[in-house]
Scaffold this active site. Structure first.
Site, PDB file in Angstrom:
ATOM      1  N   LYS A   3       0.859  -1.194   0.000  1.00 33.82           N
ATOM      2  CA  LYS A   3       0.000   0.000   0.000  1.00 33.82           C
ATOM      3  C   LYS A   3       0.886   1.231   0.000  1.00 33.82           C
ATOM      4  O   LYS A   3       2.008   1.196   0.510  1.00 33.82           O
ATOM      5  CB  LYS A   3      -0.891   0.018   1.245  1.00 33.82           C
ATOM      6  CG  LYS A   3      -2.132   0.849   1.086  1.00 33.82           C
ATOM      7  CD  LYS A   3      -3.227   0.101   0.336  1.00 33.82           C
ATOM      8  CE  LYS A   3      -4.466   0.918   0.135  1.00 33.82           C
ATOM      9  NZ  LYS A   3      -5.567   0.087  -0.330  1.00 33.82           N
TER      10      LYS A   3
HETATM   11  P1  NAD Z   1     -12.847   8.386  -2.534  1.00 33.52           P
HETATM   12  O1  NAD Z   1     -11.832   9.387  -2.207  1.00 33.52           O
HETATM   13  O2  NAD Z   1     -13.298   8.218  -3.937  1.00 33.52           O
HETATM   14  O3  NAD Z   1     -14.179   8.648  -1.666  1.00 33.52           O
HETATM   15  C1  NAD Z   1     -14.201   8.780  -0.288  1.00 33.52           C
HETATM   16  C2  NAD Z   1     -15.502   9.501   0.055  1.00 33.52           C
HETATM   17  O4  NAD Z   1     -15.666   9.530   1.460  1.00 33.52           O
HETATM   18  C3  NAD Z   1     -15.525  10.938  -0.435  1.00 33.52           C
HETATM   19  O5  NAD Z   1     -16.777  11.210  -1.024  1.00 33.52           O
HETATM   20  C4  NAD Z   1     -15.301  11.748   0.835  1.00 33.52           C
HETATM   21  O6  NAD Z   1     -15.877  13.034   0.780  1.00 33.52           O
HETATM   22  C5  NAD Z   1     -15.971  10.863   1.868  1.00 33.52           C
HETATM   23  N1  NAD Z   1     -15.444  11.056   3.216  1.00 33.52           N
HETATM   24  C6  NAD Z   1     -14.175  11.255   3.611  1.00 33.52           C
HETATM   25  N2  NAD Z   1     -14.097  11.390   4.935  1.00 33.52           N
HETATM   26  C7  NAD Z   1     -15.362  11.276   5.393  1.00 33.52           C
HETATM   27  C8  NAD Z   1     -15.943  11.320   6.677  1.00 33.52           C
HETATM   28  N3  NAD Z   1     -15.199  11.538   7.767  1.00 33.52           N
HETATM   29  N4  NAD Z   1     -17.283  11.162   6.785  1.00 33.52           N
HETATM   30  C9  NAD Z   1     -18.047  10.961   5.688  1.00 33.52           C
HETATM   31  N5  NAD Z   1     -17.551  10.901   4.455  1.00 33.52           N
HETATM   32  C10 NAD Z   1     -16.227  11.055   4.293  1.00 33.52           C
HETATM   33  O7  NAD Z   1     -12.305   7.008  -1.916  1.00 33.52           O
HETATM   34  P2  NAD Z   1     -12.688   5.529  -2.346  1.00 33.52           P
HETATM   35  O8  NAD Z   1     -11.734   5.097  -3.385  1.00 33.52           O
HETATM   36  O9  NAD Z   1     -14.154   5.439  -2.578  1.00 33.52           O
HETATM   37  O10 NAD Z   1     -12.291   4.743  -1.004  1.00 33.52           O
HETATM   38  C11 NAD Z   1     -13.156   4.695   0.127  1.00 33.52           C
HETATM   39  C12 NAD Z   1     -12.720   3.534   1.005  1.00 33.52           C
HETATM   40  O11 NAD Z   1     -12.742   2.319   0.243  1.00 33.52           O
HETATM   41  C13 NAD Z   1     -11.310   3.648   1.583  1.00 33.52           C
HETATM   42  O12 NAD Z   1     -11.281   3.027   2.842  1.00 33.52           O
HETATM   43  C14 NAD Z   1     -10.493   2.814   0.612  1.00 33.52           C
HETATM   44  O13 NAD Z   1      -9.305   2.300   1.201  1.00 33.52           O
HETATM   45  C15 NAD Z   1     -11.473   1.696   0.312  1.00 33.52           C
HETATM   46  N6  NAD Z   1     -11.206   0.984  -0.940  1.00 33.52           N
HETATM   47  C16 NAD Z   1     -11.171   1.629  -2.140  1.00 33.52           C
HETATM   48  C17 NAD Z   1     -10.935   0.894  -3.304  1.00 33.52           C
HETATM   49  C18 NAD Z   1     -10.970   1.520  -4.676  1.00 33.52           C
HETATM   50  O14 NAD Z   1     -10.915   0.778  -5.663  1.00 33.52           O
HETATM   51  N7  NAD Z   1     -11.067   2.825  -4.804  1.00 33.52           N
HETATM   52  C19 NAD Z   1     -10.707  -0.483  -3.232  1.00 33.52           C
HETATM   53  C20 NAD Z   1     -10.752  -1.111  -1.986  1.00 33.52           C
HETATM   54  C21 NAD Z   1     -11.012  -0.367  -0.851  1.00 33.52           C
END
Ligand code: NAD
Length: 476
Positions: A107
């Site tokens: 990561k």
């Molecule tokens: P992203 O940046 O696209 O979206 C995150 C969202 O959460 C945003 O809309 C942001 O405004 C919101 N957010 C941030 N802090 C917040 C809070 N305190 N309260 C409410 N909303 C909040 O990120 P993502 O890629 O969707 O990732 C989200 C989660 O999923 C993370 O934990 C990431 O590790 C996990 N994840 C992502 C992927 C991927 O393919 N993108 C894969 C596996 C896991």
């Protein structure tokens, strides 16, 4: 432990690992070898921006190399730190093992708030970060392959791929150095929505097992289920959009950074997303009632809670007030180890992160294979498949004519049956199969061991068992 007695994210992952490992019969020392993070590289670099040199701090952590390359996203967030990146890298090891993607776990993170920078500035910063990692082989198709995570997306991945190609001009596999690229830059159809789509497939599979559904005190299918989603980013948006438009679920709450929206009849996910894109938050969005204290809405009545934002949002302070009977961890580590224990005691069923959000790495695996094979999935078979189907349809039509037109085909049968699978259909089929198979391997352990009371422990046991077998095969 932190000051309030809450374990840190990395400690939480380790505690969850230990709980599973304690139920396994691993050779002495192997448990520790699997649990610890192999290496974390910290880099500080300067970029000339707005008339001054700004220094950025980034990390790339490799948790395990039992398979190479190691795989895991790059996160852009203002307070990324080593502990967090190591926890996320560890989760990647277990996730890949659980969904049988042949990767180690890794990561990366960069301390930055991407919203503070213009696109061209982010490109400069991303190129420089990538340069630092590439020159140490911490981005490399054979050794370490990043992907998007919070704060990064297709654009950053395309920049990283381009930077690698500039520094390795004769590497024919250069594009495989990173996944999550846009399709026109060597990506694969269906990657952007893969994690959210995986969350949907995970829930569909859960609801195929009435015994499991009953453990959460629920019944029936996804249709009509009331869902709370936290975080309408890449993962949360796609999960909410698919569940509401394809499975008949009702998104009653969307929680974002600046508060939450509530609509018991169901929020229009696209409309909320468009509002956020324009206004920067959910406040004043006419789709539902606004609540300034978003976190409180995690505690609202619902059937399913989907935390899809950041880690640690369900912790020892609010766990007792969470009413959801079923939580699916779309984000990484949204439930701390302390909260996990409280929720389990209350009978809440948790579909754990190492499984629930594995759709992203699964489709990343397909993208990596596509890049290495230099051919789009389905290109060789599609028309041949269609031709074989055409033979059957022609024969059915001939028989029908022979019988004087006694039966007729359902109107769209011919069109649907004749259509051969393209890349997107194949990606969806591979993802669906992966999510079903991985769930079944977890539930088998869940139901067959008396001491295993939850899906997380079961998932860790499957994953640890596979990593252990791989180390044993290497003679360790
Ligand atoms: P992203 O940046 O696209 O979206 C995150 C969202 O959460 C945003 O809309 C942001 O405004 C919101 N957010 C941030 N802090 C917040 C809070 N305190 N309260 C409410 N909303 C909040 O990120 P993502 O890629 O969707 O990732 C989200 C989660 O999923 C993370 O934990 C990431 O590790 C996990 N994840 C992502 C992927 C991927 O393919 N993108 C894969 C596996 C896991």
């Amino acid at each position: 432990m932190s000051t309030q007695g809450e374990p840190s994210f990395r400690q939480s992952v380790d505690l969850m690992f230990n709980r599973a490992a304690a139920l396994m019969d691993l050779p002495p020392g192997l448990e520790e070898k699997i649990r610890v993070c192999n290496a974390t590289y910290t880099v500080r670099f300067g970029v000339r921006l707005r008339g001054e040199i700004r220094t950025f701090t980034g990390y790339r952590s490799v948790h395990s190399e039992h398979f190479e390359p190691a795989k895991g996203g790059i996160r852009y967030a203002p307070n990324v730190h080593q502990d967090e990146v190591e926890a996320l890298a560890a989760l990647m090891t277990y996730k890949c093992a659980l969904v049988e993607a042949p990767f180690g776990g890794s990561k990366g993170g960069l301390c930055i708030d991407p919203r503070e920078y213009e696109d061209f500035e982010l490109e400069q910063i991303t190129r420089r970060f990538a340069y630092e990692l590439i020159k140490r082989d911490m981005i490399n198709p054979a050794q370490n392959v990043p992907a998007p995570d919070m704060g990064t997306g297709e654009r950053e991945m395309a920049i990283i791929a381009d930077q690698f190609a500039r520094m390795n001009t004769t590497d024919i596999n250069a594009k495989a150095c990173v996944t999550g690229k846009p399709p026109h830059a060597g990506g694969i159809q269906g990657r952007v929505e893969a994690t959210g789509r995986g969350v949907e497939y995970a829930l569909q599979e859960f609801f195929r097992h009435p015994e499991d559904v009953a453990k959460a005190g629920l019944s029936g299918k996804l249709d009509g289920k009331r869902i709370i989603v936290q975080g309408l980013g890449n993962v949360g948006y796609h999960a909410a959009q698919f569940l509401s438009t394809e499975d008949g679920s009702i998104i009653t709450h969307i929680i974002e950074r600046d508060g939450a929206l509530e609509n018991p009849k169901g929020l229009n996910v696209n409309a909320v997303r468009d509002w956020i894109a324009e206004h920067g938050g959910v406040k004043d969005c006419p789709e539902g009632t606004y609540h300034a204290d978003g976190l409180r809405m995690l505690e609202a009545e619902c059937d399913i809670l989907i935390p899809a934002a950041i880690e640690g949002v369900i912790n020892m302070h609010n766990a007792t007030r969470i009413k959801a009977p079923l939580i699916i961890e779309a984000a990484n580590g949204p439930i701390t180890a302390g909260a996990d224990e409280i929720l389990r005691k209350h009978g809440c069923v948790i579909i754990p992160d190492l499984y629930a959000n594995a759709g992203g790495v699964t489709v990343s695996y397909f993208e990596w294979v596509k890049n290495l094979s230099h051919i789009r999935f389905g290109r060789m078979q599609r028309r041949q498949e269609e031709a074989r189907h055409q033979l059957i349809v022609d024969e059915l039509e001939r028989l029908d004519k022979h019988l004087g037109g006694a039966w007729s085909m359902t109107p769209d049968f011919k069109e649907r049956y004749l259509r051969g699978a393209g890349e997107l259909e194949l990606v969806r089929s591979g993802l669906d199969d992966t999510m079903r198979t991985a769930y079944q391997s977890m539930r088998e352990v869940w139901h067959s061991h008396n001491e295993v009371s939850d899906l997380r422990t079961a998932g860790f046991m499957v994953a640890i068992g596979r990593v252990a077998s791989s180390y044993r095969a290497k003679g360790l």
